[in-house]
Design a protein around this motif. Structure first.
Motif, PDB file in Angstrom:
ATOM      1  N   LEU A 150       0.821  -1.206   0.000  1.00 14.83           N
ATOM      2  CA  LEU A 150       0.000   0.000   0.000  1.00 14.83           C
ATOM      3  C   LEU A 150       0.863   1.267   0.000  1.00 14.83           C
ATOM      4  CD1 LEU A 150      -2.740  -1.148   2.535  1.00 14.83           C
ATOM      5  CD2 LEU A 150      -3.088  -0.675   0.101  1.00 14.83           C
ATOM      6  N   ARG A 160      -4.802  -0.412  -3.167  1.00 14.67           N
ATOM      7  CA  ARG A 160      -5.934  -0.358  -2.237  1.00 14.67           C
ATOM      8  C   ARG A 160      -7.125  -1.139  -2.793  1.00 14.67           C
ATOM      9  NH1 ARG A 160      -8.281   3.483   1.792  1.00 14.67           N
ATOM     10  NH2 ARG A 160     -10.454   2.843   1.913  1.00 14.67           N
ATOM     11  N   SER A 213      -3.135   3.582   5.907  1.00 17.59           N
ATOM     12  CA  SER A 213      -2.338   3.792   4.699  1.00 17.59           C
ATOM     13  C   SER A 213      -2.547   5.184   4.124  1.00 17.59           C
ATOM     14  CB  SER A 213      -2.703   2.754   3.637  1.00 17.59           C
ATOM     15  OG  SER A 213      -3.992   3.015   3.098  1.00 17.59           O
TER      16      SER A 213
END
Length: 308
Positions: free
Chosen positions: A169, A192, A293
């Motif tokens: 990520l 993602r 993230s």
């Protein structure tokens, strides 16, 4: 050892593809017809003298063609073809193929993978067109594997390492680092999307798919156990299709059905499954990783309306 001519034929085809040879080229080297080559690859009886000549052409050993020892593959195309062949007969595949098994990726991932593999080609590649054709051939085989899994309802057990996921990520689906910030954002969003797809699989619990999330570092070498009623085969591979920068150019993959390595990896898989998070616990952890993230979903486009 009983001779399985169908398996010999499968190995021959995999090695031939890995060498980039057509059936016509092999037939010409052996001074036989193309139909004869296809007949051998389809499981026809083949003489040991012919096997010796084939092994020399394909730069392997007769023992490897017979399956009497470890099969080694320096070509990812050959190795993925062997995986495809074995999965056609398998009842279950147990895999640690970081960041996640290609069999469980979204349909959109093939396009992203091709882009990263092309941009990861080193500058010294003599024939970029040939290299890109090899990449397309690899992806075609990967897609055939994915379609076969869905068609056959193949049982897949996939170990996912949360540290690998978090790194993916951060890096994004990339084949190199010198890309613009705008493009990097797009690539991280692609990563993602794949993790959201993985979470959806965990939560929907489709028949035959089991996913265990591991919270510790695992060896970089990928492994897969191909279980059939007759035997279990073990594949070990240096090839990577994501997570870190992709790699399908360097390394040697191996495939074996020898009892000792299979037993050791069966024990490893059982131990990993015992410790893995599953179901709601697994999806909750992955959602936490997604949230930290800081990869924002793209805002939905507003429909424009004109006022008369």
């Amino acid at each position: 050892m009983s001779i399985r001519f169908d398996e010999i034929g499968e190995r021959l085809k995999a090695y031939r593809l890995g060498r980039g040879l057509s059936a016509e080229e092999v037939a010409e080297s052996l001074d036989i017809s193309r139909a004869a080559v296809y007949r051998i690859e389809s499981g026809g009886v083949v003489k040991i003298e012919t096997l010796e000549r084939l092994a020399a052409i394909l730069k392997t050993s007769v023992a490897s063609l017979l399956g009497a020892t470890v099969e080694y593959y320096s070509s990812p195309l050959a190795y993925f073809e062997r995986m495809r062949q074995i999965e056609e007969q398998a009842d279950q595949v147990v895999a640690h193929f970081p960041p996640l098994s290609y069999l469980l990726t979204s349909d959109a991932y093939a396009g992203h993978l091709k882009q990263t593999l092309v941009e990861s080609l080193p500058p010294y590649v003599e024939d970029p067109r040939k290299a890109e054709a090899e990449i397309e051939a690899v992806i075609e085989i990967l897609n055939e594997r994915k379609q076969a899994r869905k068609r056959r309802g193949l049982s897949v057990v996939n170990f996912v390492n949360v540290l690998e996921i978090e790194r993916w990520l951060k890096l994004g689906v990339v084949g190199r680092f010198n890309i613009s910030e705008t493009e990097l954002t797009r690539r991280r969003l692609a990563a993602r999307t794949e993790i959201e797809h993985l979470i959806a699989l965990i939560e929907s619990q489709p028949m035959g798919v089991q996913i265990g999330v591991i919270e510790e570092n695992l060896p970089n070498t990928t492994f897969q156990l191909f279980r059939t009623k007759e035997k279990t085969s073990l594949g070990l591979s240096p090839f990577r299709l994501g997570g870190d920068l992709p790699n399908i150019r360097g390394g040697i993959a191996m495939l074996t059905s020898d009892a000792e390595p299979v037993r050791l990896y069966e024990e490893l898989a059982n131990d990993l499954w015992r410790r893995a998070l599953k179901g709601g616990d697994a999806s909750a952890l992955l959602r936490t990783v997604l949230n930290r993230s800081a990869i924002a979903k793209p805002a939905p486009k507003k429909s424009s309306s004109k006022v008369a």
